[in-house]
Design a protein around this motif. Structure first.
Motif, PDB file in Angstrom:
ATOM      1  N   ILE A   7       0.839  -1.203   0.000  1.00  0.00           N
ATOM      2  CA  ILE A   7       0.000   0.000   0.000  1.00  0.00           C
ATOM      3  C   ILE A   7       0.875   1.255   0.000  1.00  0.00           C
ATOM      4  O   ILE A   7       0.612   2.220  -0.718  1.00  0.00           O
ATOM      5  CB  ILE A   7      -0.945  -0.002   1.220  1.00  0.00           C
ATOM      6  N   ALA A   8       1.941   1.222   0.804  1.00  0.00           N
ATOM      7  CA  ALA A   8       2.842   2.374   0.855  1.00  0.00           C
ATOM      8  C   ALA A   8       3.530   2.595  -0.487  1.00  0.00           C
ATOM      9  O   ALA A   8       3.678   3.734  -0.950  1.00  0.00           O
ATOM     10  CB  ALA A   8       3.881   2.172   1.960  1.00  0.00           C
ATOM     11  N   GLU A   9       3.938   1.507  -1.137  1.00  0.00           N
ATOM     12  CA  GLU A   9       4.601   1.635  -2.443  1.00  0.00           C
ATOM     13  C   GLU A   9       3.632   2.163  -3.493  1.00  0.00           C
ATOM     14  O   GLU A   9       3.995   3.021  -4.315  1.00  0.00           O
ATOM     15  CB  GLU A   9       5.169   0.284  -2.872  1.00  0.00           C
ATOM     16  N   ALA A  10       2.402   1.667  -3.472  1.00  0.00           N
ATOM     17  CA  ALA A  10       1.402   2.170  -4.415  1.00  0.00           C
ATOM     18  C   ALA A  10       1.104   3.643  -4.165  1.00  0.00           C
ATOM     19  O   ALA A  10       0.880   4.422  -5.105  1.00  0.00           O
ATOM     20  CB  ALA A  10       0.123   1.343  -4.308  1.00  0.00           C
ATOM     21  N   ALA A  49      -5.996   3.397  -7.615  1.00  0.00           N
ATOM     22  CA  ALA A  49      -4.755   2.750  -7.172  1.00  0.00           C
ATOM     23  C   ALA A  49      -4.971   1.851  -5.963  1.00  0.00           C
ATOM     24  O   ALA A  49      -4.042   1.158  -5.531  1.00  0.00           O
ATOM     25  CB  ALA A  49      -3.708   3.813  -6.851  1.00  0.00           C
ATOM     26  N   GLY A  50      -6.174   1.866  -5.378  1.00  0.00           N
ATOM     27  CA  GLY A  50      -6.471   1.019  -4.233  1.00  0.00           C
ATOM     28  C   GLY A  50      -5.904   1.515  -2.923  1.00  0.00           C
ATOM     29  O   GLY A  50      -5.736   0.727  -1.979  1.00  0.00           O
ATOM     30  N   VAL A  51      -5.636   2.835  -2.808  1.00  0.00           N
ATOM     31  CA  VAL A  51      -5.016   3.360  -1.588  1.00  0.00           C
ATOM     32  C   VAL A  51      -5.883   4.429  -0.927  1.00  0.00           C
ATOM     33  O   VAL A  51      -5.438   5.074   0.028  1.00  0.00           O
ATOM     34  CB  VAL A  51      -3.615   3.942  -1.884  1.00  0.00           C
ATOM     35  N   PHE A  52      -7.102   4.601  -1.380  1.00  0.00           N
ATOM     36  CA  PHE A  52      -7.960   5.648  -0.834  1.00  0.00           C
ATOM     37  C   PHE A  52      -8.433   5.298   0.575  1.00  0.00           C
ATOM     38  O   PHE A  52      -8.767   4.147   0.865  1.00  0.00           O
ATOM     39  CB  PHE A  52      -9.173   5.846  -1.751  1.00  0.00           C
ATOM     40  N   PHE A  74       1.015   6.904   5.364  1.00  0.00           N
ATOM     41  CA  PHE A  74       0.835   8.347   5.507  1.00  0.00           C
ATOM     42  C   PHE A  74       2.127   9.087   5.165  1.00  0.00           C
ATOM     43  O   PHE A  74       2.086  10.175   4.591  1.00  0.00           O
ATOM     44  CB  PHE A  74       0.406   8.682   6.938  1.00  0.00           C
ATOM     45  N   GLU A  75       3.272   8.517   5.533  1.00  0.00           N
ATOM     46  CA  GLU A  75       4.533   9.167   5.178  1.00  0.00           C
ATOM     47  C   GLU A  75       4.714   9.189   3.666  1.00  0.00           C
ATOM     48  O   GLU A  75       5.164  10.190   3.102  1.00  0.00           O
ATOM     49  CB  GLU A  75       5.720   8.471   5.847  1.00  0.00           C
ATOM     50  N   ALA A  76       4.361   8.096   3.007  1.00  0.00           N
ATOM     51  CA  ALA A  76       4.458   8.067   1.544  1.00  0.00           C
ATOM     52  C   ALA A  76       3.534   9.105   0.921  1.00  0.00           C
ATOM     53  O   ALA A  76       3.892   9.767  -0.063  1.00  0.00           O
ATOM     54  CB  ALA A  76       4.116   6.668   1.034  1.00  0.00           C
TER      55      ALA A  76
END
Length: 392
Positions: A7-10, A49-52, A74-76
């Motif tokens: 998730i962070a990478e996406a 992107a599946g990160v919402f 959150f940092e990403a």
């Protein structure tokens, strides 16, 4: 099991592809970049992107991540100033989603939490008041709500209310008993932004420009709300504020850690490629100290953040650990951004690199969500009680 790293990478890819180009073009000014239209567009990209809404409950289409799990995501997102807006994890909406998920009744969850979590509306949290009202000292609250035959009549004057312009509703703190300076007597009210008597006076001009909806001054004049507008229980508003404030402070740290890390990496790339006085800047001792100090501040910030998040995930109050982490991070991340500006020289104060605007946006964090001085006062009082007992 949730793959947080994926998730962070996406999220990082989303920010690099869709957020940074528009941020760079408009120097981090969200209104110049498109305002509400930009939010809608970027949130559509985040959904794709599946990160919402990584923090929102799964029943409201979120990913349901805990506090520790949120940190790298959150940092990403914070790598870009508009990244949190894209994921619907911007302040104050992120903190309000957390508060509503823990305190709202079923009817309030459907009316307010569901559309907020899904990005259909924005919100505001209205507590801060002009002097002599509530600010760093919430107990100074002077806004009032009085019972009527059909509900409540709300009167108050608020300012520095983030995101209020364009919000669908406000969570308003008002005194329902006691006097300013007292420890209790506050109640939270869910107030539609278009309710009669709610007036947006102005945007308070501030140095940061990345927050959609600005920081606004608002008056509430004889605003009528029903009993169903009370969030939680009457006179328990200060207690509920703690449900929101500790986690919200940590998610601020997460987002600004991303921005500061971007400033740092930008500066390191610059000094690694820039030559002066016979060598690369990155080979010179004074520059190496700036780089090392940034690495230390970023690592220490993350360590304190994760310690506080673990306590929150274990359902602890985490009052002290979140206060320590917030105070250290607010100052450390400002140092990181300032050193990045210094390493980049003339480019560091230009629009050609992102470091100047990151330094501009991070600086208010030392004041927002409690000034460093107030947190230190609180930390010191706890230390005296723990070590010396009650010596008052």
């Amino acid at each position: 099991m949730t793959d947080v790293a994926a998730i962070a990478e996406a999220t990082r890819k989303l920010v690099e592809t869709h957020v940074l180009p528009v941020e760079d073009e408009h120097d981090g000014d969200v209104e110049a970049a498109g305002g509400e239209a930009l939010r809608i567009r970027l949130q559509a990209e985040a959904r794709a992107a599946g990160v919402f809404a990584p923090h929102a409950p799964a029943e409201y289409d979120g990913l349901g991540l805990g506090m520790v799990e949120r940190a790298p995501v959150f940092e990403a997102a914070g790598w870009g100033l508009f990244g949190p807006m894209a994921l619907n994890i911007n302040a104050p909406d992120e903190g309000n989603i957390h508060l509503l998920a823990h305190v709202a009744d079923e009817g309030q969850r459907e009316r307010f939490l569901a559309p907020l979590a899904r990005g259909e509306v924005r919100s505001a949290f209205a507590m801060t008041e002009p002097s002599p009202g509530a600010g760093a000292d919430p107990s100074a609250l002077v806004s009032r709500a009085a019972r009527t035959s059909s509900g409540w009549l709300l009167n108050g004057h608020k300012w520095f209310i983030t995101g209020a312009d364009g919000a669908g509703f406000h969570i308003v703190m008002a005194r329902t008993s006691g006097e300013p300076g007292g420890a209790g007597g506050a109640t939270m009210f869910l107030v539609p932004a278009d309710a009669p008597g709610v007036d947006l006076v102005r945007h308070v001009g501030t140095q940061d420009r990345s927050m959609l909806g600005g920081h606004c001054e608002i008056t509430y004049t004889d605003v009528e709300v029903g009993e169903d507008a009370v969030l939680g229980e009457v006179d328990e508003g200060f207690r509920y504020a703690q449900v929101r404030l500790g986690p919200a402070r940590m998610t601020h740290v997460m987002r600004w850690s991303g921005a500061a890390a971007r400033a740092h990496e930008t500066a390191v790339r610059h000094v690694a490629g820039r030559r002066a006085f016979g060598s690369r800047l990155a080979e010179q001792g004074m520059v190496q100290q700036l780089i090392a100090d940034n690495e230390i501040d970023l690592a220490a910030t993350r360590a304190l953040l994760l310690a506080a998040c673990r306590e929150l995930d274990d359902r602890g109050r985490a009052s002290e650990s979140t206060s320590i982490a917030k105070t250290f991070a607010a100052e450390a991340l400002c140092r990181v951004a300032d050193r990045a500006v210094q390493m980049c020289g003339g480019l560091g104060v230009s629009r050609d690199l992102p470091v100047a605007r990151i330094a501009r946006e991070i600086r208010p964090f030392r004041i927002y969500d409690g000034p460093s001085e107030v947190h230190r006062w609180s930390i010191a009082r706890r230390a005296v009680r723990r070590i010396a007992g009650d010596v008052s």
